[in-house]
Design an enzyme around this catalytic site. Structure first.
Site: not given
Ligand code: NCD
Length: 432
Positions: A229, A302
């Site tokens: 990301h 993600d």
């Molecule tokens: C991810 C998660 O919820 O597992 N959340 C996110 O905002 N990308 C983990 C993380 O990177 O905090």
């Protein structure tokens, strides 16, 4: 299994063709009449190699109230995916052969998409001790990619050892680049908007500092690093320079970082809270350019489902993360110029061929040729759809695109010649 005949699909670089699938593989491409075959009319549809997601949170084991392997891969199929890489931040963490094998087995049983588990780099994602990397690599799940995603592998000696270890068997580390000392208490991107809203900021340099360090470690060890990301313009500069020097690095961008900005935080709606945070307009523009150019190798969702109690609360208490699997293709097409201007070859490259190569999924990300596995998706480039959270296949509802009209629909997805999605709907329900 009866033969499958896909009639008149638009094949990238080949024009309008028929495609015959037998026993899960492409048998013939051309102008075909096949008696007894199940026929799918693909007039006006573009055929893409099945999408491959390098970054999916399936939440199982541990948070089956937010998502399961079954519901998450069902969502993946609806989004056009034939393979997803499952992140390790489950409960228990995927830091042993047992957990990665369980996740892979659940994926097989559901049958909607291939599930390739990602192993944790450190025990419990705690950043102190290397996880059982070798045992996960040698397990039936055949893990090649390791990540503490959700946490940064912050300790440089742990990162160095992990890189040296995975190099021995051609593996890679997917880094969540976030210098934790620079993001303590952070709630959103650090900038003019965070200052106005009075929310503690997540400075871009926290990402860039780790990316710069890990480029150097990749060069020093000769091992492969993949950056999860990527969200800032300066990160893109660093990756561009690293690639020009020949460093063994790749990078992904998420759909939300290609479309949304920190201005969304003005609503105080936690659906926009995500890690790394939504950045500035200038970052979005650079990320779009880098994706088109290939400096950013892949789009990764993600996909981060969260249960209502973790998301429908005040901003500071909400978990970071948003859904992605069912909207990623539409947002990618928007970011690459919209449905009339988009180059489908670039879409296929960034959403399928390259992520499959990065993850080492040889049967995926292949354009149809006689003999290849029939993993592909048919998309309607002229259609639009409106995102209705209640209609999503994910168990969770935290999409930032609710009510938005998006371009491009997924009409069908095929996994080894079997339709997982047909006419935009799940073709055959499996039980959990
Ligand atoms: C991810 C998660 O919820 O597992 N959340 C996110 O905002 N990308 C983990 C993380 O990177 O905090």
């Amino acid at each position: 299994m009866t033969d499958l005949l896909i009639k008149g699909a638009d094949l990238i670089g080949k024009g309008r063709k028929d495609l015959l699938v037998r026993d899960g593989r492409v048998a013939e491409i051309g102008s075909i009449t096949a008696k007894g075959a199940e026929t799918v009319d693909a007039d006006g549809l573009v055929l893409l190699p099945g999408l491959v997601d390098l970054h999916t949170h399936l939440r199982e084991p541990g948070r089956e109230d937010a998502e399961t392997v079954h519901s998450g891969t069902r969502a993946a199929a609806k989004g056009g995916y034939t393979a997803v890489c499952a992140m390790a931040n489950s409960h228990p963490v995927a830091d042993t052969a047992g957990v990665v094998e369980q996740v892979a087995a659940l994926g097989k049983a559901a049958g909607y998409a291939d599930v390739q588990p990602i192993g944790a780099v450190s025990v419990g994602l705690e950043g102190r001790q290397l996880a059982e990397i070798g045992a996960m690599a040698q397990s039936a799940a055949n893990v090649r990619m390791f990540s503490d995603d959700g946490h940064c592998v912050w300790d440089p000696i742990l990162m160095r050892r992990a890189l040296e270890y995975v190099k021995t068997f051609g593996g890679l580390i997917a880094q969540h680049a976030e210098e934790p000392r620079l993001t303590e208490g952070a709630q959103m991107n650090e900038g003019a908007v965070s200052a106005e809203l009075g929310l503690p900021g997540w400075p871009s340099v926290a990402e860039e500092a780790i990316i710069a360090r890990d480029v150097l470690l990749a060069e020093y060890t000769g091992a492969r690093v993949h950056f999860c990301h990527v969200s800032t313009a300066r990160s893109v500069d660093i990756i561009r320079e690293a690639k020009a020097r020949g460093a063994n690095v790749t990078a992904e961008v998420c759909p939300h970082h290609l479309l949304l900005t920190d201005e969304a935080a003005r609503t105080y709606d936690p659906v926009y809270k995500v890690n790394p945070p939504l950045r500035r307009e200038a970052d979005v523009a650079v990320l779009r350019g880098a994706l088109a150019e290939g400096v950013i190798d892949a789009v990764a969702t993600d996909h981060a489902p969260h249960a209502p109690q973790d998301k429908d609360c005040e901003w500071a208490a909400a978990r970071p993360g948003m859904l992605g699997l069912e909207t990623a293709l539409s947002i990618t097409v928007l970011a690459l110029g919209g449905p009339s201007a988009v180059d489908w070859d670039v879409v296929a490259e960034r959403t399928s061929r390259t992520p499959a190569r990065i993850a080492g999924l040889e049967a995926h990300g292949r354009d149809p040729q006689p003999g290849t596995e029939a993993n592909f998706t048919l998309v309607d480039p002229a259609a639009t759809w409106t995102v209705v959270p209640a209609d999503l296949a994910s168990l969770s509802r935290n999409t930032p695109y609710a009510g938005m009209e998006l371009p491009v629909t997924v009409q069908a997805t095929f996994l080894r010649g079997r339709a997982t999605v047909l006419n935009g709907k799940i073709a055959e329900e499996t039980t959990e």
